[in-house]
Design a protein around this motif. Structure first.
Motif, PDB file in Angstrom:
ATOM      1  N   VAL A  19      26.993 -43.213 -22.082  1.00  0.00           N
ATOM      2  CA  VAL A  19      25.604 -42.969 -22.842  1.00  0.00           C
ATOM      3  C   VAL A  19      24.502 -43.455 -22.102  1.00  0.00           C
ATOM      4  O   VAL A  19      23.480 -42.662 -21.965  1.00  0.00           O
ATOM      5  N   ARG A  20      24.630 -44.354 -21.158  1.00  0.00           N
ATOM      6  CA  ARG A  20      23.407 -44.699 -20.179  1.00  0.00           C
ATOM      7  C   ARG A  20      23.371 -43.668 -19.189  1.00  0.00           C
ATOM      8  O   ARG A  20      22.068 -43.263 -18.851  1.00  0.00           O
ATOM      9  N   GLY A  21      24.599 -42.801 -18.788  1.00  0.00           N
ATOM     10  CA  GLY A  21      24.426 -41.982 -17.709  1.00  0.00           C
ATOM     11  C   GLY A  21      23.795 -40.695 -18.436  1.00  0.00           C
ATOM     12  O   GLY A  21      23.114 -40.110 -17.684  1.00  0.00           O
ATOM     13  N   LEU A  22      24.145 -40.423 -19.717  1.00  0.00           N
ATOM     14  CA  LEU A  22      23.696 -39.311 -20.206  1.00  0.00           C
ATOM     15  C   LEU A  22      22.215 -39.388 -20.553  1.00  0.00           C
ATOM     16  O   LEU A  22      21.385 -38.584 -20.173  1.00  0.00           O
ATOM     17  N   VAL A  23      21.515 -40.391 -20.774  1.00  0.00           N
ATOM     18  CA  VAL A  23      20.291 -40.625 -21.048  1.00  0.00           C
ATOM     19  C   VAL A  23      19.383 -40.484 -19.766  1.00  0.00           C
ATOM     20  O   VAL A  23      18.553 -39.648 -19.535  1.00  0.00           O
ATOM     21  N   ALA A  24      20.193 -40.966 -18.649  1.00  0.00           N
ATOM     22  CA  ALA A  24      19.441 -40.558 -17.322  1.00  0.00           C
ATOM     23  C   ALA A  24      19.583 -39.079 -16.991  1.00  0.00           C
ATOM     24  O   ALA A  24      18.627 -38.581 -16.455  1.00  0.00           O
ATOM     25  N   SER A  25      20.586 -38.584 -17.399  1.00  0.00           N
ATOM     26  CA  SER A  25      20.915 -37.077 -16.955  1.00  0.00           C
ATOM     27  C   SER A  25      19.759 -36.415 -17.944  1.00  0.00           C
ATOM     28  O   SER A  25      19.552 -35.424 -17.193  1.00  0.00           O
ATOM     29  N   LEU A  26      19.861 -36.703 -19.027  1.00  0.00           N
ATOM     30  CA  LEU A  26      18.886 -35.833 -19.851  1.00  0.00           C
ATOM     31  C   LEU A  26      17.464 -36.016 -19.376  1.00  0.00           C
ATOM     32  O   LEU A  26      16.641 -35.075 -19.568  1.00  0.00           O
ATOM     33  N   ILE A  27      17.163 -37.136 -18.872  1.00  0.00           N
ATOM     34  CA  ILE A  27      15.667 -37.253 -18.482  1.00  0.00           C
ATOM     35  C   ILE A  27      15.460 -36.316 -17.240  1.00  0.00           C
ATOM     36  O   ILE A  27      14.542 -35.939 -17.062  1.00  0.00           O
ATOM     37  N   ILE A  28      16.265 -36.464 -16.321  1.00  0.00           N
ATOM     38  CA  ILE A  28      16.196 -35.662 -15.032  1.00  0.00           C
ATOM     39  C   ILE A  28      16.222 -34.259 -15.516  1.00  0.00           C
ATOM     40  O   ILE A  28      15.420 -33.450 -14.937  1.00  0.00           O
ATOM     41  N   LEU A  29      17.117 -33.817 -16.358  1.00  0.00           N
ATOM     42  CA  LEU A  29      17.040 -32.478 -16.899  1.00  0.00           C
ATOM     43  C   LEU A  29      15.655 -31.890 -17.546  1.00  0.00           C
ATOM     44  O   LEU A  29      15.221 -30.923 -17.140  1.00  0.00           O
ATOM     45  N   ALA A  30      15.243 -32.939 -18.303  1.00  0.00           N
ATOM     46  CA  ALA A  30      13.893 -32.639 -18.724  1.00  0.00           C
ATOM     47  C   ALA A  30      12.824 -32.453 -17.904  1.00  0.00           C
ATOM     48  O   ALA A  30      11.858 -31.520 -17.985  1.00  0.00           O
ATOM     49  N   VAL A  48      30.525 -31.030 -18.445  1.00  0.00           N
ATOM     50  CA  VAL A  48      30.748 -31.421 -17.223  1.00  0.00           C
ATOM     51  C   VAL A  48      29.992 -32.616 -16.962  1.00  0.00           C
ATOM     52  O   VAL A  48      30.358 -33.976 -16.423  1.00  0.00           O
ATOM     53  N   ILE A  49      28.653 -32.820 -17.546  1.00  0.00           N
ATOM     54  CA  ILE A  49      27.830 -34.140 -17.467  1.00  0.00           C
ATOM     55  C   ILE A  49      28.463 -35.171 -18.235  1.00  0.00           C
ATOM     56  O   ILE A  49      28.607 -36.097 -17.773  1.00  0.00           O
ATOM     57  N   ILE A  50      28.812 -34.972 -19.629  1.00  0.00           N
ATOM     58  CA  ILE A  50      29.588 -35.918 -20.235  1.00  0.00           C
ATOM     59  C   ILE A  50      30.752 -36.580 -19.350  1.00  0.00           C
ATOM     60  O   ILE A  50      31.263 -37.740 -19.398  1.00  0.00           O
ATOM     61  N   LEU A  51      31.395 -35.584 -18.979  1.00  0.00           N
ATOM     62  CA  LEU A  51      32.629 -35.961 -18.147  1.00  0.00           C
ATOM     63  C   LEU A  51      32.451 -36.662 -16.854  1.00  0.00           C
ATOM     64  O   LEU A  51      33.260 -37.750 -16.561  1.00  0.00           O
ATOM     65  N   SER A 113      31.757 -32.219  -9.427  1.00  0.00           N
ATOM     66  CA  SER A 113      30.895 -32.302 -10.395  1.00  0.00           C
ATOM     67  C   SER A 113      29.655 -31.455  -9.741  1.00  0.00           C
ATOM     68  O   SER A 113      29.189 -30.728 -10.701  1.00  0.00           O
ATOM     69  N   SER A 114      29.341 -31.797  -8.687  1.00  0.00           N
ATOM     70  CA  SER A 114      28.148 -30.981  -7.895  1.00  0.00           C
ATOM     71  C   SER A 114      28.293 -29.372  -7.963  1.00  0.00           C
ATOM     72  O   SER A 114      27.445 -28.747  -8.533  1.00  0.00           O
ATOM     73  N   HIS A 115      29.644 -29.161  -7.557  1.00  0.00           N
ATOM     74  CA  HIS A 115      30.036 -27.682  -7.620  1.00  0.00           C
ATOM     75  C   HIS A 115      29.900 -26.955  -9.203  1.00  0.00           C
ATOM     76  O   HIS A 115      29.468 -26.110  -9.362  1.00  0.00           O
TER      77      HIS A 115
END
Length: 153
Positions: A19-30, A48-51, A113-115
């Motif tokens: 969940v902490r990683g998802l929050v950071a990912s969603l902020i970067i995506l936004a 892929v982000i969740i995984l 993950s990057s690919h």
């Protein structure tokens, strides 16, 4: 000491890290969208982000349960996480790395993950090999986390 199983303990820690990683990912995506990025975001992209978040949260649990000091955890970050973030295609393509180094980089999870995220963001579709590698790493690291917690108890 808690009356819960090792699996429940590790799952709780890993899901909290996810969940902490998802929050950071969603902020970067936004922020990417705010600054004009044009990405093809779909369900596979978020999977892929969740995984990836689950995988690295599992790695974090394994590291935290096996490393004995804050200094050793800093060394883990310095010698494992930092090089992986630079060499696995996060900031530049690893295509021009020397042969042996390129081979090692290709088996690391962050490379896949990057690919996968780049291919999905471009609209090229899911890379099944990368998805399989991520699922494999996530499963192995989660099981390793459970085994380490059982040993520490």
């Amino acid at each position: 000491m808690a009356p819960i199983s090792a699996v429940a303990f590790v799952l709780g820690k890993v899901l909290a890290g996810t969940v902490r990683g998802l929050v950071a990912s969603l902020i970067i995506l936004a922020l990417a969208f705010v600054f004009g990025a044009h990405l093809a975001v779909n369900g596979w992209f978020f999977l892929v982000i969740i995984l990836t978040c689950f995988l690295f949260a599992s790695l974090g649990v394994v590291a935290a349960m096996t490393i004995n000091s804050h200094e050793d955890m800093a060394n883990f970050s310095t010698f494992v996480i930092l090089p992986m973030s630079f060499l696995c295609g996060t900031f530049f393509s690893p295509d021009r790395l020397p042969g042996a180094v390129a081979y090692i980089i290709e088996v690391l999870p962050l490379t896949h993950s990057s690919h996968a995220l780049r291919a999905l963001a471009r609209g090229d579709g899911l890379l099944p090999v990368s998805l399989a590698v991520l699922v494999g790493y996530a499963a192995v690291l989660f099981v390793a986390g459970v085994m380490v917690v059982k040993r520490v108890r």
